[in-house]
Design a protein around this motif. Structure first.
Motif, PDB file in Angstrom:
ATOM      1  N   THR A  57       0.992  -1.307  -0.085  1.00 15.86           N
ATOM      2  CA  THR A  57      -0.182  -0.086   0.171  1.00 15.86           C
ATOM      3  C   THR A  57       0.842   1.431   0.076  1.00 15.86           C
ATOM      4  OG1 THR A  57      -1.828  -1.256   1.333  1.00 15.86           O
ATOM      5  CG2 THR A  57      -1.698   1.227   1.299  1.00 15.86           C
ATOM      6  N   ILE A  58       1.886   1.158   0.946  1.00 17.79           N
ATOM      7  CA  ILE A  58       2.801   2.487   0.735  1.00 17.79           C
ATOM      8  C   ILE A  58       3.615   2.436  -0.437  1.00 17.79           C
ATOM      9  CG2 ILE A  58       4.961   3.529   1.804  1.00 17.79           C
ATOM     10  CD1 ILE A  58       3.987   1.929   4.422  1.00 17.79           C
ATOM     11  N   ILE A  59       3.974   1.552  -1.241  1.00 18.06           N
ATOM     12  CA  ILE A  59       4.656   1.478  -2.217  1.00 18.06           C
ATOM     13  C   ILE A  59       3.744   2.030  -3.298  1.00 18.06           C
ATOM     14  CG2 ILE A  59       5.663   0.222  -4.293  1.00 18.06           C
ATOM     15  CD1 ILE A  59       6.621  -1.742  -1.951  1.00 18.06           C
ATOM     16  N   ALA A  60       2.448   1.686  -3.513  1.00 21.22           N
ATOM     17  CA  ALA A  60       1.520   2.165  -4.433  1.00 21.22           C
ATOM     18  C   ALA A  60       0.990   3.350  -4.111  1.00 21.22           C
ATOM     19  CB  ALA A  60       0.242   1.235  -4.366  1.00 21.22           C
ATOM     20  N   PHE A  61       1.160   4.163  -2.844  1.00 21.69           N
ATOM     21  CA  PHE A  61       1.085   5.415  -2.698  1.00 21.69           C
ATOM     22  C   PHE A  61       2.182   6.275  -3.066  1.00 21.69           C
ATOM     23  CE2 PHE A  61       1.564   9.148   0.186  1.00 21.69           C
ATOM     24  CZ  PHE A  61       0.300   9.842   0.074  1.00 21.69           C
ATOM     25  N   LYS A  62       3.451   5.758  -2.957  1.00 28.90           N
ATOM     26  CA  LYS A  62       4.463   6.416  -3.454  1.00 28.90           C
ATOM     27  C   LYS A  62       4.433   6.775  -5.114  1.00 28.90           C
ATOM     28  CE  LYS A  62       6.724   7.319   0.526  1.00 28.90           C
ATOM     29  NZ  LYS A  62       7.408   8.649   0.980  1.00 28.90           N
ATOM     30  N   ILE A  63       3.997   5.722  -5.449  1.00 24.18           N
ATOM     31  CA  ILE A  63       4.231   5.697  -7.191  1.00 24.18           C
ATOM     32  C   ILE A  63       2.984   6.676  -7.498  1.00 24.18           C
ATOM     33  CG2 ILE A  63       3.435   4.331  -9.306  1.00 24.18           C
ATOM     34  CD1 ILE A  63       4.731   2.006  -7.732  1.00 24.18           C
ATOM     35  N   ALA A  64       1.906   6.828  -6.837  1.00 21.31           N
ATOM     36  CA  ALA A  64       0.927   7.584  -7.058  1.00 21.31           C
ATOM     37  C   ALA A  64       1.006   9.137  -6.702  1.00 21.31           C
ATOM     38  CB  ALA A  64      -0.470   7.321  -6.311  1.00 21.31           C
ATOM     39  N   GLU A  65       2.011   9.164  -5.614  1.00 23.62           N
ATOM     40  CA  GLU A  65       2.361  10.466  -5.453  1.00 23.62           C
ATOM     41  C   GLU A  65       3.225  11.125  -6.529  1.00 23.62           C
ATOM     42  OE1 GLU A  65       3.439  11.880  -0.782  1.00 23.62           O
ATOM     43  OE2 GLU A  65       4.890  10.484  -1.920  1.00 23.62           O
ATOM     44  N   ALA A  66       3.952  10.380  -6.950  1.00 23.41           N
ATOM     45  CA  ALA A  66       5.184  10.786  -8.027  1.00 23.41           C
ATOM     46  C   ALA A  66       4.236  11.007  -9.357  1.00 23.41           C
ATOM     47  CB  ALA A  66       6.170   9.846  -8.044  1.00 23.41           C
ATOM     48  N   MET A  67       3.256  10.237  -9.789  1.00 28.59           N
ATOM     49  CA  MET A  67       2.565  10.552 -10.924  1.00 28.59           C
ATOM     50  C   MET A  67       1.838  11.694 -10.828  1.00 28.59           C
ATOM     51  SD  MET A  67       3.643   8.332 -12.887  1.00 28.59           S
ATOM     52  CE  MET A  67       2.438   8.231 -14.170  1.00 28.59           C
ATOM     53  N   SER A  68       1.298  11.997  -9.367  1.00 26.07           N
ATOM     54  CA  SER A  68       0.317  13.291  -9.446  1.00 26.07           C
ATOM     55  C   SER A  68       1.264  14.301  -9.392  1.00 26.07           C
ATOM     56  CB  SER A  68      -0.275  12.995  -7.902  1.00 26.07           C
ATOM     57  OG  SER A  68      -0.926  14.174  -7.701  1.00 26.07           O
ATOM     58  N   TYR A  69       2.432  14.227  -8.867  1.00 26.69           N
ATOM     59  CA  TYR A  69       3.444  15.302  -9.135  1.00 26.69           C
ATOM     60  C   TYR A  69       3.645  15.699 -10.537  1.00 26.69           C
ATOM     61  CZ  TYR A  69       8.095  17.802  -9.102  1.00 26.69           C
ATOM     62  OH  TYR A  69       8.963  18.837  -9.624  1.00 26.69           O
ATOM     63  N   LEU A  70       3.721  14.528 -11.497  1.00 24.48           N
ATOM     64  CA  LEU A  70       4.100  14.991 -12.724  1.00 24.48           C
ATOM     65  C   LEU A  70       2.838  15.638 -13.225  1.00 24.48           C
ATOM     66  CD1 LEU A  70       6.136  11.706 -13.903  1.00 24.48           C
ATOM     67  CD2 LEU A  70       7.053  13.853 -13.471  1.00 24.48           C
ATOM     68  N   HIS A  71       1.846  14.980 -13.001  1.00 23.51           N
ATOM     69  CA  HIS A  71       0.511  15.668 -13.669  1.00 23.51           C
ATOM     70  C   HIS A  71       0.410  17.009 -13.392  1.00 23.51           C
ATOM     71  CE1 HIS A  71      -1.286  11.394 -14.219  1.00 23.51           C
ATOM     72  NE2 HIS A  71      -0.215  11.562 -15.193  1.00 23.51           N
ATOM     73  N   SER A  72       0.681  17.271 -12.033  1.00 29.71           N
ATOM     74  CA  SER A  72       0.584  18.798 -11.687  1.00 29.71           C
ATOM     75  C   SER A  72       1.496  19.730 -12.413  1.00 29.71           C
ATOM     76  CB  SER A  72       1.031  18.876 -10.165  1.00 29.71           C
ATOM     77  OG  SER A  72       2.224  18.839 -10.013  1.00 29.71           O
ATOM     78  N   LYS A  73       2.523  19.194 -13.001  1.00 36.03           N
ATOM     79  CA  LYS A  73       3.484  19.996 -13.877  1.00 36.03           C
ATOM     80  C   LYS A  73       2.934  19.597 -15.462  1.00 36.03           C
ATOM     81  CE  LYS A  73       7.354  20.519 -11.836  1.00 36.03           C
ATOM     82  NZ  LYS A  73       7.647  21.940 -11.776  1.00 36.03           N
ATOM     83  N   MET A  74       2.031  19.189 -15.572  1.00 33.29           N
ATOM     84  CA  MET A  74       1.195  18.926 -16.886  1.00 33.29           C
ATOM     85  C   MET A  74       2.223  17.827 -17.793  1.00 33.29           C
ATOM     86  SD  MET A  74      -1.251  20.757 -16.698  1.00 33.29           S
ATOM     87  CE  MET A  74      -2.182  20.667 -18.246  1.00 33.29           C
ATOM     88  N   ILE A  75       2.830  17.079 -17.106  1.00 30.27           N
ATOM     89  CA  ILE A  75       3.630  16.074 -17.551  1.00 30.27           C
ATOM     90  C   ILE A  75       3.050  14.715 -17.553  1.00 30.27           C
ATOM     91  CG2 ILE A  75       5.757  14.865 -17.517  1.00 30.27           C
ATOM     92  CD1 ILE A  75       6.961  17.234 -15.898  1.00 30.27           C
ATOM     93  N   VAL A  76       2.583  14.170 -18.993  1.00 30.29           N
ATOM     94  CA  VAL A  76       1.954  12.808 -18.947  1.00 30.29           C
ATOM     95  C   VAL A  76       3.020  11.686 -19.210  1.00 30.29           C
ATOM     96  CG1 VAL A  76       0.213  11.423 -20.150  1.00 30.29           C
ATOM     97  CG2 VAL A  76      -0.119  14.093 -19.974  1.00 30.29           C
ATOM     98  N   PHE A  77       3.144  10.933 -18.382  1.00 28.66           N
ATOM     99  CA  PHE A  77       4.180   9.891 -18.317  1.00 28.66           C
ATOM    100  C   PHE A  77       3.289   8.668 -18.936  1.00 28.66           C
ATOM    101  CE2 PHE A  77       7.162   6.575 -16.414  1.00 28.66           C
ATOM    102  CZ  PHE A  77       8.239   7.267 -16.799  1.00 28.66           C
ATOM    103  N   GLY A  78       3.822   8.345 -20.219  1.00 36.25           N
ATOM    104  CA  GLY A  78       3.207   7.283 -21.050  1.00 36.25           C
ATOM    105  C   GLY A  78       3.521   5.837 -20.630  1.00 36.25           C
ATOM    106  N   ASP A  79       4.539   5.310 -19.753  1.00 38.29           N
ATOM    107  CA  ASP A  79       5.127   4.449 -19.841  1.00 38.29           C
ATOM    108  C   ASP A  79       5.712   4.288 -18.339  1.00 38.29           C
ATOM    109  OD1 ASP A  79       6.213   1.854 -20.080  1.00 38.29           O
ATOM    110  OD2 ASP A  79       8.127   2.294 -20.988  1.00 38.29           O
ATOM    111  N   LEU A  80       4.737   3.735 -17.526  1.00 40.72           N
ATOM    112  CA  LEU A  80       5.288   3.494 -16.229  1.00 40.72           C
ATOM    113  C   LEU A  80       5.939   2.208 -15.992  1.00 40.72           C
ATOM    114  CD1 LEU A  80       5.017   4.527 -13.278  1.00 40.72           C
ATOM    115  CD2 LEU A  80       2.822   3.428 -13.113  1.00 40.72           C
TER     116      LEU A  80
END
Length: 88
Positions: free
Chosen positions: A59-82
């Motif tokens: 759960t913590i791992i999934a949260f950290k990944i989601a946190e990083a993706m949210s950060y990228l999206h807040s900068k208008m960066i769409v990461f297409g290959d997780l």
């Protein structure tokens, strides 16, 4: 392999603007006659090792990944290959 200078400029701008503890840090660029490579720090450890540790919650791992993706999206960066090879 970068095809043109505009692609380089775009990637350079993106990599140099990212600053998050769960995302590898951009160090610089290595340019040779045949290639351009973006250099990052490798923090953390292989994802498989993190999963195998009994004291790490998925759960913590999934949260950290989601946190990083949210950060990228807040900068208008769409990461297409997780591709979760390493985890901090």
């Amino acid at each position: 392999v970068l095809k043109d200078k505009e692609q380089f400029k775009t990637l350079f701008h993106i990599y140099s603007s990212i600053d998050h503890p769960c995302i590898e840090q951009f160090v610089g660029v290595s340019v040779t006659d045949s290639s351009i490579e973006f250099v990052t720090t490798l923090r953390g450890e292989p994802f498989e090792n993190v999963i195998q540790k009994s004291n790490v919650s998925l759960t913590i791992i999934a949260f950290k990944i989601a946190e990083a993706m949210s950060y990228l999206h807040s900068k208008m960066i769409v990461f297409g290959d997780l591709n979760v090879k390493h985890f901090y």
